[in-house]
Scaffold this motif. Sequence first.
Motif, PDB file in Angstrom:
ATOM      1  N   MET A  38       0.743  -1.325   0.044  1.00 14.54           N
ATOM      2  CA  MET A  38      -0.157   0.055   0.111  1.00 14.54           C
ATOM      3  C   MET A  38       0.952   1.160  -0.105  1.00 14.54           C
ATOM      4  O   MET A  38       2.140   1.254   0.531  1.00 14.54           O
ATOM      5  CB  MET A  38      -0.886  -0.132   0.985  1.00 14.54           C
ATOM      6  N   ASN A  39       0.248   2.397  -0.406  1.00 22.57           N
ATOM      7  CA  ASN A  39       0.947   3.474  -0.425  1.00 22.57           C
ATOM      8  C   ASN A  39       0.914   4.135   0.830  1.00 22.57           C
ATOM      9  O   ASN A  39      -0.230   4.386   1.426  1.00 22.57           O
ATOM     10  CB  ASN A  39       0.204   4.471  -1.527  1.00 22.57           C
ATOM     11  N   LYS A  40       2.213   4.551   1.497  1.00 20.15           N
ATOM     12  CA  LYS A  40       2.223   5.046   2.957  1.00 20.15           C
ATOM     13  C   LYS A  40       1.849   4.202   3.991  1.00 20.15           C
ATOM     14  O   LYS A  40       1.613   4.673   4.951  1.00 20.15           O
ATOM     15  CB  LYS A  40       1.675   6.539   2.762  1.00 20.15           C
ATOM     16  N   THR A  41       1.569   2.874   3.732  1.00 18.98           N
ATOM     17  CA  THR A  41       0.969   2.038   4.665  1.00 18.98           C
ATOM     18  C   THR A  41       1.997   0.664   4.585  1.00 18.98           C
ATOM     19  O   THR A  41       2.143   0.320   3.788  1.00 18.98           O
ATOM     20  CB  THR A  41      -0.245   1.817   4.680  1.00 18.98           C
ATOM     21  N   ILE A  42       2.320   0.258   5.713  1.00 16.59           N
ATOM     22  CA  ILE A  42       3.140  -0.990   5.869  1.00 16.59           C
ATOM     23  C   ILE A  42       2.089  -1.940   7.160  1.00 16.59           C
ATOM     24  O   ILE A  42       1.548  -1.377   7.931  1.00 16.59           O
ATOM     25  CB  ILE A  42       4.457  -0.989   6.285  1.00 16.59           C
ATOM     26  N   ILE A  43       2.652  -3.041   6.992  1.00 14.98           N
ATOM     27  CA  ILE A  43       1.772  -4.016   7.884  1.00 14.98           C
ATOM     28  C   ILE A  43       3.103  -4.593   8.570  1.00 14.98           C
ATOM     29  O   ILE A  43       3.692  -5.357   8.178  1.00 14.98           O
ATOM     30  CB  ILE A  43       0.954  -5.168   7.286  1.00 14.98           C
ATOM     31  N   VAL A  44       3.128  -4.495   9.947  1.00 15.81           N
ATOM     32  CA  VAL A  44       4.103  -4.868  10.857  1.00 15.81           C
ATOM     33  C   VAL A  44       3.564  -5.952  11.810  1.00 15.81           C
ATOM     34  O   VAL A  44       2.396  -5.843  12.312  1.00 15.81           O
ATOM     35  CB  VAL A  44       4.849  -3.888  11.902  1.00 15.81           C
ATOM     36  N   SER A  45       4.342  -7.235  11.877  1.00 15.69           N
ATOM     37  CA  SER A  45       4.088  -8.317  12.711  1.00 15.69           C
ATOM     38  C   SER A  45       4.853  -8.229  13.923  1.00 15.69           C
ATOM     39  O   SER A  45       6.140  -8.368  13.700  1.00 15.69           O
ATOM     40  CB  SER A  45       3.939  -9.415  11.983  1.00 15.69           C
ATOM     41  N   GLU A  46       4.424  -8.487  15.124  1.00 17.14           N
ATOM     42  CA  GLU A  46       4.829  -8.452  16.086  1.00 17.14           C
ATOM     43  C   GLU A  46       4.702 -10.022  16.859  1.00 17.14           C
ATOM     44  O   GLU A  46       3.778 -10.464  16.904  1.00 17.14           O
ATOM     45  CB  GLU A  46       4.452  -7.555  17.276  1.00 17.14           C
ATOM     46  N   THR A  47       6.059 -10.613  17.518  1.00 16.88           N
ATOM     47  CA  THR A  47       5.821 -11.894  17.993  1.00 16.88           C
ATOM     48  C   THR A  47       6.183 -11.891  19.228  1.00 16.88           C
ATOM     49  O   THR A  47       7.109 -11.323  19.633  1.00 16.88           O
ATOM     50  CB  THR A  47       6.541 -12.884  17.185  1.00 16.88           C
ATOM     51  N   LYS A  48       5.306 -12.543  20.121  1.00 16.23           N
ATOM     52  CA  LYS A  48       5.755 -12.429  21.514  1.00 16.23           C
ATOM     53  C   LYS A  48       5.651 -14.031  22.062  1.00 16.23           C
ATOM     54  O   LYS A  48       5.001 -14.763  21.370  1.00 16.23           O
ATOM     55  CB  LYS A  48       4.601 -11.997  22.429  1.00 16.23           C
ATOM     56  N   LYS A  49       6.442 -14.225  22.955  1.00 18.34           N
ATOM     57  CA  LYS A  49       6.568 -15.681  23.496  1.00 18.34           C
ATOM     58  C   LYS A  49       5.938 -15.623  24.946  1.00 18.34           C
ATOM     59  O   LYS A  49       6.456 -14.884  25.922  1.00 18.34           O
ATOM     60  CB  LYS A  49       7.994 -16.120  23.711  1.00 18.34           C
ATOM     61  N   VAL A  50       4.655 -16.374  24.974  1.00 17.33           N
ATOM     62  CA  VAL A  50       3.921 -16.327  26.303  1.00 17.33           C
ATOM     63  C   VAL A  50       3.813 -17.775  26.827  1.00 17.33           C
ATOM     64  O   VAL A  50       3.733 -18.638  26.006  1.00 17.33           O
ATOM     65  CB  VAL A  50       2.766 -15.486  25.713  1.00 17.33           C
ATOM     66  N   LYS A  51       3.648 -17.788  28.261  1.00 21.57           N
ATOM     67  CA  LYS A  51       3.424 -19.104  28.667  1.00 21.57           C
ATOM     68  C   LYS A  51       2.101 -19.262  28.790  1.00 21.57           C
ATOM     69  O   LYS A  51       1.199 -18.461  29.133  1.00 21.57           O
ATOM     70  CB  LYS A  51       4.039 -19.097  29.847  1.00 21.57           C
ATOM     71  N   HIS A  52       1.754 -20.614  28.531  1.00 22.36           N
ATOM     72  CA  HIS A  52       0.181 -20.957  28.867  1.00 22.36           C
ATOM     73  C   HIS A  52      -0.262 -20.775  30.440  1.00 22.36           C
ATOM     74  O   HIS A  52       0.471 -21.203  31.151  1.00 22.36           O
ATOM     75  CB  HIS A  52      -0.070 -22.440  28.214  1.00 22.36           C
ATOM     76  N   LYS A  53      -1.504 -20.285  30.529  1.00 20.22           N
ATOM     77  CA  LYS A  53      -1.771 -20.199  32.106  1.00 20.22           C
ATOM     78  C   LYS A  53      -1.815 -21.427  32.725  1.00 20.22           C
ATOM     79  O   LYS A  53      -1.123 -21.697  34.078  1.00 20.22           O
ATOM     80  CB  LYS A  53      -3.069 -19.445  32.211  1.00 20.22           C
ATOM     81  N   TYR A  54      -2.332 -22.525  32.178  1.00 16.27           N
ATOM     82  CA  TYR A  54      -2.689 -23.676  33.061  1.00 16.27           C
ATOM     83  C   TYR A  54      -1.371 -24.644  32.860  1.00 16.27           C
ATOM     84  O   TYR A  54      -0.977 -25.265  33.638  1.00 16.27           O
ATOM     85  CB  TYR A  54      -3.832 -24.120  32.520  1.00 16.27           C
ATOM     86  N   TYR A  55      -1.044 -24.813  31.492  1.00 22.86           N
ATOM     87  CA  TYR A  55      -0.118 -25.899  31.088  1.00 22.86           C
ATOM     88  C   TYR A  55       1.363 -25.560  31.249  1.00 22.86           C
ATOM     89  O   TYR A  55       2.081 -26.279  31.255  1.00 22.86           O
ATOM     90  CB  TYR A  55      -0.334 -26.506  29.606  1.00 22.86           C
ATOM     91  N   GLY A  56       1.528 -24.261  31.056  1.00 20.26           N
ATOM     92  CA  GLY A  56       2.832 -23.876  31.321  1.00 20.26           C
ATOM     93  C   GLY A  56       3.808 -23.879  29.999  1.00 20.26           C
ATOM     94  O   GLY A  56       5.027 -23.754  30.148  1.00 20.26           O
ATOM     95  N   LYS A  57       3.251 -24.179  28.855  1.00 20.37           N
ATOM     96  CA  LYS A  57       3.882 -24.307  27.912  1.00 20.37           C
ATOM     97  C   LYS A  57       4.272 -23.235  26.957  1.00 20.37           C
ATOM     98  O   LYS A  57       3.204 -22.131  27.213  1.00 20.37           O
ATOM     99  CB  LYS A  57       3.416 -25.456  26.740  1.00 20.37           C
TER     100      LYS A  57
END
Length: 97
Positions: A31-50
């Motif tokens: 797109m003109n004057k627009t980009i799409i940025v992807s952010e990745t986070k590493k999060v622990k599962h609340k119950y299983y801890g994975k």
Amino acid sequence: MIINQKSSRNITIPRKNSRKQRIGVVVSNKMNKTIIVSETKKVKHKYYGKSILKKKKYMVHDEENISKNGDKVKIMETKPISKNKCWRLISVLDKIG
């Protein structure tokens, strides 16, 4: 002996800039004057801890069209620019190609 003193001076505390900043990778720049940025986070599962990778996409205002696909960029929250854009590009951290 304790003496209570009241001061009549008005002290102003400078307001801290509360705009959010994120670091992500450019996924699309079609797109003109627009980009799409992807952010990745590493999060622990609340119950299983994975560990789970969570991804979020942001539509970012890029005034000069300087970023390309694969670039690592820093973005900042701003007032709404359009229906979906409320982030703007601060800087390009790593250029690809």
